[in-house]
Scaffold this active site. Structure first.
Site, PDB file in Angstrom:
ATOM      1  N   CYS A   9      34.644 -27.408 -15.790  1.00 23.96           N
ATOM      2  CA  CYS A   9      33.813 -28.143 -16.745  1.00 23.96           C
ATOM      3  C   CYS A   9      34.701 -28.762 -17.831  1.00 23.96           C
ATOM      4  CB  CYS A   9      32.789 -27.210 -17.370  1.00 23.96           C
ATOM      5  SG  CYS A   9      31.822 -27.975 -18.679  1.00 23.96           S
ATOM      6  N   LYS A  67      17.065 -21.985  -6.362  1.00 19.56           N
ATOM      7  CA  LYS A  67      17.335 -21.318  -5.081  1.00 19.56           C
ATOM      8  C   LYS A  67      16.427 -20.113  -4.896  1.00 19.56           C
ATOM      9  CE  LYS A  67      21.421 -19.345  -7.323  1.00 19.56           C
ATOM     10  NZ  LYS A  67      22.868 -19.121  -7.269  1.00 19.56           N
ATOM     11  N   MET A  84      23.660 -27.470 -11.070  1.00 23.25           N
ATOM     12  CA  MET A  84      22.530 -27.947 -11.858  1.00 23.25           C
ATOM     13  C   MET A  84      21.279 -27.902 -10.997  1.00 23.25           C
ATOM     14  SD  MET A  84      23.952 -28.028 -14.680  1.00 23.25           S
ATOM     15  CE  MET A  84      22.550 -28.517 -15.654  1.00 23.25           C
ATOM     16  N   CYS A 137       0.804  -1.212   0.000  1.00 24.04           N
ATOM     17  CA  CYS A 137       0.000   0.000   0.000  1.00 24.04           C
ATOM     18  C   CYS A 137       0.839   1.265   0.000  1.00 24.04           C
ATOM     19  CB  CYS A 137      -0.869   0.037   1.272  1.00 24.04           C
ATOM     20  SG  CYS A 137      -1.339  -1.571   1.918  1.00 24.04           S
ATOM     21  N   ASN A 165       0.993  -0.879   5.765  1.00 29.12           N
ATOM     22  CA  ASN A 165       1.613  -1.070   4.450  1.00 29.12           C
ATOM     23  C   ASN A 165       2.673  -2.135   4.614  1.00 29.12           C
ATOM     24  OD1 ASN A 165       2.946  -0.964   2.018  1.00 29.12           O
ATOM     25  ND2 ASN A 165       3.930   0.993   2.413  1.00 29.12           N
ATOM     26  N   GLY A 166       2.386  -3.353   4.168  1.00 27.68           N
ATOM     27  CA  GLY A 166       3.380  -4.409   4.317  1.00 27.68           C
ATOM     28  C   GLY A 166       2.779  -5.792   4.257  1.00 27.68           C
ATOM     29  N   GLU A 183      21.996 -12.926 -15.739  1.00 32.71           N
ATOM     30  CA  GLU A 183      22.574 -11.746 -15.096  1.00 32.71           C
ATOM     31  C   GLU A 183      24.023 -11.584 -15.534  1.00 32.71           C
ATOM     32  OE1 GLU A 183      22.787  -9.659 -10.729  1.00 32.71           O
ATOM     33  OE2 GLU A 183      22.474 -11.808 -10.839  1.00 32.71           O
ATOM     34  N   CYS A 202      26.949 -30.014 -23.250  1.00 28.67           N
ATOM     35  CA  CYS A 202      27.106 -30.339 -21.834  1.00 28.67           C
ATOM     36  C   CYS A 202      27.007 -31.850 -21.619  1.00 28.67           C
ATOM     37  CB  CYS A 202      26.021 -29.632 -21.024  1.00 28.67           C
ATOM     38  SG  CYS A 202      25.925 -30.132 -19.297  1.00 28.67           S
ATOM     39  N   CYS A 218      29.877 -27.538 -12.344  1.00 26.98           N
ATOM     40  CA  CYS A 218      29.839 -26.160 -12.839  1.00 26.98           C
ATOM     41  C   CYS A 218      30.450 -25.187 -11.837  1.00 26.98           C
ATOM     42  CB  CYS A 218      28.399 -25.736 -13.107  1.00 26.98           C
ATOM     43  SG  CYS A 218      27.437 -26.888 -14.095  1.00 26.98           S
TER      44      CYS A 218
END
Length: 1617
Positions: free
Chosen positions: A1242, A1066, A577, A99, A330-331, A998, A1231, A1237
């Protein structure tokens, strides 16, 4: 330039839809805004009218699209107030919200209508923080709380012929009655009957005058009959007694209504002698128009709390609007299920003289059907009505992080004593929260311990105080503002309306803390558990240990990869993996009970928090013993044992047993199968619960559930300890005994962090993992370990260190698990049941895990016993069992172990098919998949159709199908450049989409190749198999929490922009790229340093709520209006509600990832035990969006373990439009699933940055193209077989799926109805949804700027231009679109022109985001959160107006999280900033005059100068860049996080000059008085500066001179002083 006058026309032409609007709704007060030449007419409108226009534009833009959708939807039934025995997670997940809030208060206690008017204006200026329904007109909720306007009611009473109202005895109730007249009459009769029984006189009912023409379509359908009831409480004396009677009456009315057919439609917004609440399912700007009372001059109040709601559910209900009766929230409360269970448990013990023995009549105190805000409000109100002040109630419920707070510990120890006293009595209601509160006499606000909500305040010379989520919500005379500030983490501000006293934080808390002798009580009664040393030798023989390990379900992997790793390294083991083994219920192998549970995690509605860098707000402390009456303060309430963590060794457990006050009772947890298996477990559980009941009633305050025996018996296996703990916990709750005793597990069945979390989450306060500790000892004394240490191949650790390491790893893992759900305190996590269950049947859940979600049913108690527990137990007694633990293969693939779907045989078959382009080989691959063991939920389904097969030639071509394919967000850095680019080239060839992950992207990849010869190109010389026309750009460019590589040019060169909220392997966690993977090339792309590890924080810095995610979506649409924005979520229960909020936040695409997604590196427990199957997440999302009328707004994409056309078709039938492939795309390019990894080793160069390994990379784009063509052809074959011509025809058609006739080894009780239920189909085809235009931000100031001829010429011809513009808080992400236009044309550094733009006013969120070089912007005024987000260059200067009445150096003028992810440029702020200043800054420089907590967090470059005080945790995770902090009172050292950075004085000449130059620039640009003082007295101030230096900067000229031992000693001395 001078401000010019605007045209007098008040109409607004919207060119993109041809509609002309004439805002004509009158407002209470006109605001005189300056106007600027060249700005369209709406810029000159009054601020509230501008808000209406912006909303109207948004509505017009969508009306044609949604007309059919809106008219076809029906509303859901309203949920009533009934409270079940058990708090169910499903109920809690139905409503999530966030909110915009604020309050206005007269310090003179002078009531006025102007305060109400101003509150409504401010509310209208936070419309963007709220949400709307599918009709774009029904608000999620808006409301206002004020003092009762007695003049208004006196006039009504006079008009009704009533005698003068006695204000001291009269109560006013704001009531939502049923819509139906007869039901409304019946409801009024019940209300009146209760009042009469209570001796309260009903004076009359007043219909509330409303204007229903302004109500949205859906809101109108559920619009209640709104009336006010006025009553006289004649029998009570004091004001408090009157309020008590009104409270009791309201609770009795609610109970009486429960059994009525209309009971769900009666709701009392407020019933008080002091305050009244006007609220509804409305947009903020129409609240005052809907309620005609609010326009009446007689409606006056000395304060007003206002609230705008953003609900993730698009069918919010009128009662859920806020403010509530006491709070405006608000939360999000993350621990709600546990909080409600504990409140239920303490109901029988909560008594107060205030209630005169009537406590039974006011129970229950919580309601799982209500929102988290409503429940928090109910408990706070209970405490307040029981005699606590509002401030004290909130200090109890929402305590600040006092443990690691140097100021509190040293200056205000009494406040610490208060928190210490209450920590064992009331678990914190934990989660991000800005709470506004009032009881009519006090009005105030407080912030959660993490400070994850913005809260700004300002005070004026005419004795007014304002608090709001944003600044700029009212047009203020700056000369009258005498102070500006913000609420930091855990802070509070309160106004005593009767005295006019304003108390800030410590003043409030000191007053509360000094009201009782808390220090004395804690000192006398609280008993800390003294640490006991770990055994110095093993306690059991190795053969005995092996037998126990086998009996209790340990495998070789558990011992070697988990326990021994934790014992040797002190941290959880990392793997890579994803989780590609079957769900526990589908596995043919026995599993421990914990494997049926998945940890829940925060996404969108609330943030995950950071256990690594922000651990100062977290605690694993827990109290043991009886919890006394919360409503009665006394010394005995502190009579408990305090543990620093829930992990006990044997000696500490013995200490607890010896504590006479605890009177511990040991309960063995075994069951007898000597007379048969059937029913034996149930009988044993019943007996255990009875024994626990008897022990507690006999005075035991500690129940020790133990599976420890000297000699185990083959016919007496141990009950799974999680089952035992859960069953006892639930039994004690239901019998009102839970507050009388704590539960401790003494068990061999606990060794991983997930196990500990499960036990604590289902009720255990502490655990003694005796077998895991003994296993650690056995490892230490083993010959192998001794030799490795002796030879220097392993660090030497003692026996005690080994056990300490293990416990350290468990503690760190627990903090991580708590943090991923946004929970800070273990005491709040205990009993909160933050898990989902996959594969346990109703009988098991109802016995021990009541309220948890188990959507697919599963095994019974007897099946659990026969298939699981006994399968392990008998191994401990069998002489045939090998003298070595079995390797189950749950983590690593091995022959004879658990089946892994990504196995070497599958990889080889796929390589053969794609490399040889061999259809027969692909058929073999398909056969391999078809004959695999049951793996995932979709393996339990098969296809069916009522149509005849059609020739495949009639089916849409493969080229159309592959356009729906995407690859996963694998970052360049986690995988090699070769792999990343080959995948991108292949996806571009087929018209699909690759994902950058990323880490940014090399601009060279944006070129189309024209220099290819024999498969090779000089442009990309490291690749082979190329063709002319190829391009290696990633169509989807990811914006993740680390912001690595995110620059304006990166963003404007995207076809789609993906916001990564969570990752399947994750969820709720950040990531880390090891330093050895950060090559020079990777470092260049990420604006970091080679060899320095890069850490991505958990997703919370600018996506910590639904409205902030909506803001980031707005930002990205702003910088690149041509790119669709996707939001990546991970499947979990409640994801449909979350996805609704994301759709309302203007996302174009929602991606649902399964738990089985891959990762370059992640803790094993995260890979294995978080997230859910995408099948459930997709179905829930699709169905919820359909029900909410939002499905057509968004493309649904899904990924997780996709391998074939069957997977694609299954996902399509469940509602997905697009399909993501991650691990299989990598396998297709070479692969070999070595699963190393994370090591950078690798063997085929797929996931390594080592050049010699990358040279082995075998992949070519054609291989991946071949794979996707095969998958598409497989889809075509299925379509033909089922009689459909295109995917459009089957998307969402779950009737094409049916349960497969296949035997599940463990149970025949799986329920697939959730997967197969249909909510209908979208009104549009999938193709139409996918091809719709990018969602727009509506009319924005940047479009006005870009349309200005002078600015357009300056950009096109690289010239210089100056402009002056008015700005308001509704103008968000200003300059982002201008920056995007420059970046698209010139890149991040190529623009040679200059735009000098001066803004006057209050800037909205994300001011100056993604700024590019050549843009110099100056703001005279103030700004909200996210200033300079992602800026790559240019300059931002923010100064207060010259006539400001406040001291700039002491005032907050910019918000939280400024410079997040900045990669260049300069910022100068004459004033203070909020929390997380310069978080993840890469290269920007900034000067600011004070900051909140977490300054310079995660910085990797740049330079920050702070000329004032900072908050705690400075420099956490800072791996690059420098910071200079002025410390005039030696208070800085304890505030610095020294995990990475070091502190030193500024002794290097180059550093001194850098500092001086930046301060001089700050003075020149801002006129800062503080900068002038520092420079004038340079010799005095230079020694007072600290320089923060991470290791990567130690050898730089700015930091490398004379920083030796002297400065370190100085720091140490200051820290100890």
């Amino acid at each position: 330039m001078a401000l010019a006058q605007l045209s007098s026309s008040r109409s607004l032409h919207l060119p993109h839809n041809g509609i002309t609007l004439s805002p004509s709704i009158p407002s209470p007060r006109s605001i005189n805004f300056d106007r600027v030449q060249g700005i369209p007419n709406f810029r000159g409108l009054r601020i509230q009218d501008r808000s209406k226009v912006l909303h109207a534009e948004r509505r017009c833009r969508s009306v044609r699209s949604w007309k059919r959708v809106c008219s076809s939807l029906s509303t859901q039934a309203r949920v009533g107030n009934a409270v079940s025995q058990v708090v169910k997670l499903d109920d809690i997940l139905a409503e999530r919200d966030a909110c915009g809030v604020g309050f206005i208060a007269s310090l003179k206690n002078e009531a006025s209508h102007k305060i109400v008017q101003d509150a409504l204006i401010a509310l209208g200026c936070m419309e963007h923080r709220g949400g709307c329904g599918a009709d774009n007109d029904s608000g999620d909720g808006a409301g206002i709380m004020t003092r009762i306007p007695w003049d208004l009611f006196h006039k009504w009473a006079s008009d009704q012929g009533l005698s003068q109202l006695d204000e001291s005895k009269t109560g006013v109730g704001m009531v939502f009655l049923p819509k139906d007249e007869s039901q409304a009459s019946a409801a009024k009769e019940v209300v009146e009957r209760v009042f009469t029984q209570e001796g309260v006189e009903v004076l009359g009912w007043r219909p509330v005058p409303v204007n229903i023409s302004v109500v949205g379509y859906y809101a109108k359908i559920t619009l209640p009959n709104i009336q006010q009831v006025l009553v006289k409480v004649a029998n009570e004396g004091s004001k408090e007694e009157v309020e008590t009677e009104l409270y009791i009456s309201r609770k009795l009315i609610e109970k009486a209504a429960e059994s009525e057919p209309w009971g769900q439609d009666l709701y009392i917004c407020s019933l008080s002698n002091s305050t009244i609440v006007y609220k509804g399912m409305l947009r903020s700007e129409v609240l005052g128009t809907f309620y005609l009372d609010l326009q009446d001059d007689l409606f006056s109040s000395p304060f007003a709390i206002y609230h705008r709601r953003y609900s993730t559910n698009t069918n919010p209900r009128w009662p859920l609007a806020q403010p509530m009766r006491f709070l405006g929230h608000n939360g999000e409360i993350n621990t709600l299920q546990g909080n409600l269970n504990w409140m239920k448990s303490r109901e029988s013990s909560m008594k107060s003289a205030v209630w005169h023995g009537r406590e039974d009549e006011i129970r229950p105190y919580g309601n799982s059907k209500a929102s988290d805000s409503a429940n928090l409000d109910a408990v706070a109100e209970l405490l307040m009505r029981s005699g606590r002040s509002p401030e004290e109630a909130l200090m109890i419920l929402v305590p600040e992080a006092y443990k690691k707070h140097p100021t509190l510990m040293l200056k205000y120890p009494e406040v610490v004593d208060f928190y210490e006293y209450y920590k064992g009595q009331m678990e914190a209601w934990d989660g991000p929260a800005l709470l506004l509160f009032s009881n009519g006499k006090t009005v105030g606000a407080c912030l959660d311990r993490n400070g994850l909500r913005p809260a700004r305040f300002w005070r004026t010379s005419d004795d007014m105080l304002y608090v709001a989520s944003e600044v700029g919500v009212l047009n203020m005379d700056e000369s009258k503002i005498i102070s500006k500030g913000r609420l930091g983490p855990g802070m509070m501000i309160a106004v005593d309306l009767e005295t006019g006293e304003v108390s800030e934080n410590t003043e409030v808390k000191k007053r509360v803390a000094n009201s009782k002798p808390y220090k004395q009580w804690v000192a006398e009664m609280s008993r800390p558990l003294s640490p006991v040393k770990f055994p110095a030798t093993n306690l059991l023989e190795s053969d005995k240990v092996l037998s126990l390990q086998q009996a209790f379900g340990y495998s070789l992997e558990d011992v070697q990869l988990v326990i021994e790793s934790m014992a040797s390294q002190g941290k959880e083991p990392t793997f890579c993996m994803g989780d590609d083994i079957p769900l526990a219920v589908l596995s043919q192998r026995p599993h421990m009970l914990y494997d049926y549970f998945k940890q829940r995690f925060a996404q969108v509605t609330n943030p995950a928090i950071d256990p690594l860098r922000e651990g100062l707000v977290m605690s694993l402390e827990v109290n043991l013993g009886k919890r006394e009456n919360l409503l009665e303060e006394s010394a005995k309430n502190a009579d408990q044992v305090t543990l620093t963590s829930p992990i006990l060794n044997d000696g500490e457990l013995d200490s607890l047993k010896a504590d006479k006050k605890l009177n511990a009772c040991r309960l063995p947890i075994f069951f007898d199968v000597s007379k048969g298996v059937e029913g034996s477990l149930k009988r044993a559980l019943d007996k255990l619960c009875e024994a626990a009941d008897e022990a507690v009633r006999a005075g035991s305050q500690l129940l020790i559930l133990s599976d420890r025996l000297d000699n185990l018996e083959a016919t007496r296996p141990a009950i799974p300890v999680l089952l035992a703990v859960g069953a006892v916990h639930q039994h004690l709750i239901q019998n009102g005994l839970r507050m009388s005793a704590s539960i401790v597990a003494d068990t061999a069945q606990c060794f991983s962090t997930h196990h500990f979390a499960c036990l604590i989450g289902y009720g255990a306060s502490a655990i003694c993992p005796y077998l895991a500790l003994e296993t650690s000892r056995q490892w230490r004394i083993s010959t192998k370990t001794v030799n490795l240490m002796k030879n220097g191949r392993m660090p030497t650790v003692t026996m005690e260190q080994t056990q300490q390491n293990y416990c350290k790893a468990v503690k760190a893992g627990l903090l991580k698990i708590l943090s991923k759900m946004g929970i800070s305190l273990l005491s709040s996590y205990c009993g909160a049941q933050i898990f989902e269950i996959y594969g346990l049947g109703e009988e098991v859940v109802d016995t021990a895990f009541c309220g948890s979600v188990s959507r697919i049913g599963g095994v019974t108690l007897d099946e659990l016993l026969a298939r699981e527990t006994m399968a392990f137990w008998i191994k401990g007694f069998s002489e045939e069992t090998a003298k070595r633990l079995e390797n189950f293969g749950f983590i690593q693939h091995r022959q004879g172990g658990e089946y892994h779907s990504n196995n070497p045989e599958m990889s080889k078959l796929l390589h053969k098919a794609v490399r040889e382009r061999n259809a027969s080989a692909y058929a073999v691959y398909q056969q391999h998949l078809a004959t695999r063991p049951l793996q995932v939920l979709r393996d339990l389904l098969e296809f069916r159709s009522d149509r005849k097969p059609i020739p495949i030639g009639r089916v849409e071509p493969a080229s159309k199908i592959v356009e729906r394919f995407c690859t996963g967000g694998m970052s360049l850095g986690a995988i090699s450049r070769e792999t990343h680019e080959v995948i991108a080239v292949a996806m571009n060839r087929i018209g699909g989409k690759s994902n950058s992950g990323e880490g940014g992207e090399d601009p060279i990849r944006w070129r189309h190749l024209s220099d290819v010869d024999d498969g090779y190109s000089p442009t990309l010389p490291h690749l082979k198999g190329l063709q002319n026309g190829d391009t290696a750009t990633s169509a989807i460019k990811q914006v993740a929490s680390g912001r690595f590589g995110v620059t304006p040019t990166f963003l404007v060169n995207a076809e789609q922009l993906e916001i990564k909220i969570a990752q399947g392997a994750k969820p709720g966690e950040g990531g880390q790229l090891p330093g050895k993977k950060v090559s020079a090339y990777i470092a260049k792309l990420r604006n970091s340093k080679p060899g320095v590890p890069l850490i991505s924080p958990p997703p919370h810095h600018d996506i910590y709520s639904i409205e902030d995610l909506a803001q980031l979506i707005f930002d990205l649409h702003q910088v690149n209006p041509n790119a669709k924005v996707s939001v990546k979520l991970v499947a979990e229960a409640g994801i449909g509600t979350v996805a609704s909020g994301v759709a309302k936040g203007n996302a174009d695409i929602i991606q649902i990832s399964g738990h089985d997604g891959g990762t370059g590196a992640s803790p094993i427990s995260s890979i294995k035990h978080a997230g859910g199957p995408w099948e459930l997440g997709l179905c829930e999302t699709h169905q919820t969006l359909i029900n909410n009328g939002l499905r057509e707004r968004v493309v649904l994409r899904v990924d997780g373990g996709f391998k074939s056309g069957i997977d694609v078709f299954m996902a399509a039938a469940m509602g997905a439009d697009e399909y993501g492939f991650g691990s299989l795309a990598m396998i297709a390019t070479g692969c070999v699933m070595a699963r190393i990894c994370h090591t950078n080793n690798c063997p085929v160069g797929v996931a390594s940055q080592r050049e010699e390994l990358r040279a082995r990379f075998p992949g070519v784009p054609g291989d991946l193209v071949n794979y996707f063509i095969y998958v598409a052809e497989e889809v075509r074959g299925i379509l033909a077989q089922l009689g459909y011509e295109k995917l459009d025809d089957v998307i969402g058609r779950v009737e094409l799926l049916k349960p497969r006739d296949v035997a599940v080894m463990k149970t025949q009780h799986l329920d697939l109805s959730f997967l197969l239920s249909s909510a209908g189909l979208p009104k549009w085809s999938s193709t139409k949804i996918r091809n719709q235009e990018v969602h727009k931000n509506g009319p924005v100031l940047d479009d006005v700027l870009l349309a200005d001829p002078e600015i357009a010429v300056a950009i096109a011809e690289e010239k210089v231009v100056q402009k002056t513009v008015r700005i308001f808080n509704v103008d968000r992400a200003v300059c982002g679109r201008v920056a995007g236009a420059i970046a698209k044309k010139y890149g991040d550094t190529g623009f040679a022109g200059q735009l000098d733009i001066k803004f006057l006013g209050s800037a909205g969120q994300s001011f100056g985001c993604f700024l590019t070089p050549g843009m110099n912007i100056r703001l005279v005024g103030e700004a909200n959160d996210y200033v300079g987000k992602g800026m790559a260059g240019g300059e931002i200067v923010i100064v207060p107006p010259e006539n400001a009445g406040f001291c700039p150096e002491e005032s907050t003028i910019v918000g939280n999280t400024c410079l997040y992810g900045a990669t260049g440029g300069q910022v100068f702020v004459r004033g203070k900033a909020g929390e997380r200043f310069a978080v993840r800054n890469s290269l920007a420089e900034a000067v600011v005059e004070g900051t909140g907590d977490h300054c310079c967090e995660y910085m990797t470059g740049g330079c920050i100068v702070v000329l004032g005080k900072v908050g705690r945790n400075v420099g956490a995770g800072m791996t690059g860049g420098l910071a200079y902090l002025l410390d005039e009172d030696n208070s800085l050292p304890p505030k610095v996080n020294r995990e990475i950075v070091r502190m030193q004085r500024v002794t290097a000449p180059v550093g001194q000059q850098q500092l001086k130059d930046l301060i001089q620039a700050h003075l020149d640009k801002t006129g800062s008085v503080k900068a002038q003082e520092v420079l004038t007295n340079w010799d005095k101030f230079l020694p007072l500066f600290w320089q923060l230096v991470p290791p990567s900067e130690e050898d730089t000229p700015e930091a490398s001179a004379n920083y030796g031992d002297q400065s370190l000693q100085e720091v140490a001395a200051l820290s100890s002083s």
